[in-house]
Write a protein that holds these residues in place. Structure first.
Motif, PDB file in Angstrom:
ATOM      1  N   ALA A  64      28.253  52.208  51.170  1.00 20.42           N
ATOM      2  CA  ALA A  64      27.433  51.354  50.312  1.00 20.42           C
ATOM      3  C   ALA A  64      27.818  51.546  48.851  1.00 20.42           C
ATOM      4  O   ALA A  64      28.214  52.639  48.430  1.00 20.42           O
ATOM      5  CB  ALA A  64      25.954  51.677  50.518  1.00 20.42           C
ATOM      6  N   ILE A  65      27.727  50.485  48.068  1.00 20.75           N
ATOM      7  CA  ILE A  65      28.085  50.530  46.651  1.00 20.75           C
ATOM      8  C   ILE A  65      26.823  50.724  45.822  1.00 20.75           C
ATOM      9  O   ILE A  65      25.866  49.949  45.937  1.00 20.75           O
ATOM     10  CB  ILE A  65      28.800  49.234  46.230  1.00 20.75           C
ATOM     11  N   GLU A  66      26.824  51.742  45.000  1.00 24.11           N
ATOM     12  CA  GLU A  66      25.709  52.010  44.100  1.00 24.11           C
ATOM     13  C   GLU A  66      26.159  51.823  42.664  1.00 24.11           C
ATOM     14  O   GLU A  66      27.289  52.156  42.310  1.00 24.11           O
ATOM     15  CB  GLU A  66      25.186  53.439  44.294  1.00 24.11           C
ATOM     16  N   ARG A  67      25.284  51.290  41.853  1.00 24.47           N
ATOM     17  CA  ARG A  67      25.637  51.039  40.455  1.00 24.47           C
ATOM     18  C   ARG A  67      25.461  52.270  39.586  1.00 24.47           C
ATOM     19  O   ARG A  67      25.934  52.321  38.466  1.00 24.47           O
ATOM     20  CB  ARG A  67      24.775  49.898  39.892  1.00 24.47           C
ATOM     21  N   ARG A  68      24.754  53.275  40.100  1.00 23.40           N
ATOM     22  CA  ARG A  68      24.508  54.458  39.287  1.00 23.40           C
ATOM     23  C   ARG A  68      25.817  55.152  38.955  1.00 23.40           C
ATOM     24  O   ARG A  68      26.713  55.256  39.776  1.00 23.40           O
ATOM     25  CB  ARG A  68      23.586  55.430  40.018  1.00 23.40           C
ATOM     26  N   ALA A  69      25.915  55.668  37.748  1.00 22.21           N
ATOM     27  CA  ALA A  69      27.122  56.361  37.304  1.00 22.21           C
ATOM     28  C   ALA A  69      26.817  57.825  37.049  1.00 22.21           C
ATOM     29  O   ALA A  69      25.714  58.185  36.633  1.00 22.21           O
ATOM     30  CB  ALA A  69      27.667  55.719  36.021  1.00 22.21           C
ATOM     31  N   GLY A  70      27.797  58.664  37.329  1.00 20.48           N
ATOM     32  CA  GLY A  70      27.659  60.083  37.020  1.00 20.48           C
ATOM     33  C   GLY A  70      27.812  60.316  35.531  1.00 20.48           C
ATOM     34  O   GLY A  70      28.097  59.403  34.756  1.00 20.48           O
ATOM     35  N   ARG A  71      27.640  61.550  35.119  1.00 17.27           N
ATOM     36  CA  ARG A  71      27.758  61.878  33.697  1.00 17.27           C
ATOM     37  C   ARG A  71      29.171  61.574  33.221  1.00 17.27           C
ATOM     38  O   ARG A  71      30.154  62.027  33.785  1.00 17.27           O
ATOM     39  CB  ARG A  71      27.433  63.352  33.482  1.00 17.27           C
ATOM     40  N   ALA A 120      29.253  52.723  34.917  1.00 18.90           N
ATOM     41  CA  ALA A 120      28.573  52.223  36.114  1.00 18.90           C
ATOM     42  C   ALA A 120      29.429  51.172  36.813  1.00 18.90           C
ATOM     43  O   ALA A 120      30.133  50.387  36.177  1.00 18.90           O
ATOM     44  CB  ALA A 120      27.220  51.638  35.741  1.00 18.90           C
ATOM     45  N   ARG A 121      29.354  51.151  38.133  1.00 18.67           N
ATOM     46  CA  ARG A 121      30.064  50.158  38.902  1.00 18.67           C
ATOM     47  C   ARG A 121      29.333  48.819  38.868  1.00 18.67           C
ATOM     48  O   ARG A 121      28.155  48.748  38.542  1.00 18.67           O
ATOM     49  CB  ARG A 121      30.176  50.608  40.367  1.00 18.67           C
ATOM     50  N   ASN A 122      30.076  47.762  39.235  1.00 18.13           N
ATOM     51  CA  ASN A 122      29.420  46.493  39.498  1.00 18.13           C
ATOM     52  C   ASN A 122      28.550  46.633  40.740  1.00 18.13           C
ATOM     53  O   ASN A 122      28.773  47.503  41.582  1.00 18.13           O
ATOM     54  CB  ASN A 122      30.464  45.400  39.744  1.00 18.13           C
ATOM     55  N   GLY A 123      27.546  45.766  40.848  1.00 20.04           N
ATOM     56  CA  GLY A 123      26.698  45.776  42.028  1.00 20.04           C
ATOM     57  C   GLY A 123      27.428  45.234  43.246  1.00 20.04           C
ATOM     58  O   GLY A 123      28.515  44.651  43.152  1.00 20.04           O
ATOM     59  N   LEU A 124      26.824  45.419  44.423  1.00 17.81           N
ATOM     60  CA  LEU A 124      27.448  45.032  45.682  1.00 17.81           C
ATOM     61  C   LEU A 124      27.861  43.568  45.697  1.00 17.81           C
ATOM     62  O   LEU A 124      29.001  43.229  46.032  1.00 17.81           O
ATOM     63  CB  LEU A 124      26.486  45.326  46.833  1.00 17.81           C
ATOM     64  N   LEU A 125      26.937  42.672  45.339  1.00 16.09           N
ATOM     65  CA  LEU A 125      27.235  41.243  45.424  1.00 16.09           C
ATOM     66  C   LEU A 125      28.368  40.854  44.485  1.00 16.09           C
ATOM     67  O   LEU A 125      29.223  40.032  44.831  1.00 16.09           O
ATOM     68  CB  LEU A 125      25.975  40.426  45.112  1.00 16.09           C
ATOM     69  N   ARG A 126      28.393  41.448  43.292  1.00 11.98           N
ATOM     70  CA  ARG A 126      29.441  41.139  42.322  1.00 11.98           C
ATOM     71  C   ARG A 126      30.801  41.618  42.821  1.00 11.98           C
ATOM     72  O   ARG A 126      31.808  40.911  42.706  1.00 11.98           O
ATOM     73  CB  ARG A 126      29.107  41.788  40.974  1.00 11.98           C
ATOM     74  N   VAL A 127      30.853  42.810  43.406  1.00 14.84           N
ATOM     75  CA  VAL A 127      32.125  43.338  43.902  1.00 14.84           C
ATOM     76  C   VAL A 127      32.631  42.486  45.065  1.00 14.84           C
ATOM     77  O   VAL A 127      33.813  42.109  45.113  1.00 14.84           O
ATOM     78  CB  VAL A 127      31.970  44.807  44.347  1.00 14.84           C
ATOM     79  N   ILE A 128      31.750  42.172  46.019  1.00 17.38           N
ATOM     80  CA  ILE A 128      32.158  41.353  47.158  1.00 17.38           C
ATOM     81  C   ILE A 128      32.623  39.978  46.689  1.00 17.38           C
ATOM     82  O   ILE A 128      33.590  39.411  47.216  1.00 17.38           O
ATOM     83  CB  ILE A 128      31.000  41.234  48.173  1.00 17.38           C
ATOM     84  N   GLU A 129      31.963  39.428  45.687  1.00 15.88           N
ATOM     85  CA  GLU A 129      32.370  38.128  45.149  1.00 15.88           C
ATOM     86  C   GLU A 129      33.786  38.193  44.575  1.00 15.88           C
ATOM     87  O   GLU A 129      34.612  37.298  44.814  1.00 15.88           O
ATOM     88  CB  GLU A 129      31.388  37.684  44.063  1.00 15.88           C
ATOM     89  N   ARG A 130      34.098  39.254  43.833  1.00 13.28           N
ATOM     90  CA  ARG A 130      35.427  39.372  43.219  1.00 13.28           C
ATOM     91  C   ARG A 130      36.493  39.606  44.275  1.00 13.28           C
ATOM     92  O   ARG A 130      37.588  39.042  44.208  1.00 13.28           O
ATOM     93  CB  ARG A 130      35.421  40.497  42.185  1.00 13.28           C
TER      94      ARG A 130
END
Length: 224
Positions: A53-60, A64-74
């Motif tokens: 699963a893709i999470e938008r949360r970023a570590g220190r 942050a990553r793109n959300g699931l729908l945005r990544v799948i769209e690209r």
């Protein structure tokens, strides 16, 4: 009945996703490198699945990553630009792009795939399913215990069918395999074979060359 049917389809999708997730985890659990991001996409609908699963949360210190729908769209857009032939039985490659929304680029590889209609939950014949993987090169570099930067400034990566996946690829045809001195620095070219080969060209500037202790013991025989 419709509610029961929808519940059954949802249950099948969840079970299918759990099966793929378990296989993905088991396959990569012994690898020293982090597992790549994978997808199952339906080219005839917006249905898609990301593993893990893709999470938008970023570590220190991370973006942050793109959300699931945005990544799948690209990813879907890139696949639609050059859809795979279901009878070709080969891997398709797409040049590096920031699919996940970070500053680095990920190389996309994908193949035509088949899944049981019951698992995918679509009541139509022969859905066009694609299995895709994003290769994050930075995650390989970052895995090093010292977490040092790569010992080269840039690289060009060219697939066997001539697609430039990373870099410009402008130096690929100018050099045979070997080590060369140029006015910009050192160029190293390596190929996986003689025909239908992968090619990689490393570019190392003189500043990095003289500062990096890893290169002190290397003797170069090159040309301009």
């Amino acid at each position: 009945m419709p509610e029961d049917a929808d519940h059954m389809v949802t249950s099948r999708k969840l079970a299918f996703g759990m099966m793929l997730s378990n296989f993905h985890h088991g396959f990569w659990s012994d690898s020293i490198y982090p597992a790549p991001q994978m997808f199952l996409l339906d080219l005839d609908s917006k249905l898609g699945m990301a593993i893990p699963a893709i999470e938008r949360r970023a570590g220190r210190g991370e973006t942050a990553r793109n959300g699931l729908l945005r990544v799948i769209e690209r990813v879907s857009h890139a696949v639609h630009d050059n859809p795979p032939d279901p009878n070709a039985h080969r891997v398709y490659w797409h040049p590096g792009e920031a699919f996940l929304g970070r500053h680095s680029q990920e190389v996309l590889a994908y193949v035509s795939d088949k899944v049981p209609d019951q698992s995918w939950g679509m009541n139509r014949e022969s859905p066009r399913i694609v299995a895709a993987t994003l290769f994050e090169l930075n995650s390989i570099y970052d895995y090093s215990p010292s977490r040092q930067a790569p010992i080269f400034d840039s690289l060009d990566l060219i697939s066997p069918n001539g697609v430039v996946l990373l870099g410009s690829g402008s130096s690929n045809s100018d050099y045979e395999d070997g080590i060369y001195l140029t006015w910009k620095g050192v160029l190293i070219k390596r190929s996986s074979g003689t025909e239908n080969s992968w090619h990689v060209v490393y570019h190392i500037g003189y500043q990095r060359l003289f500062q990096d202790a890893k290169w002190q013991g290397v003797i170069f025989v090159g040309q301009d």
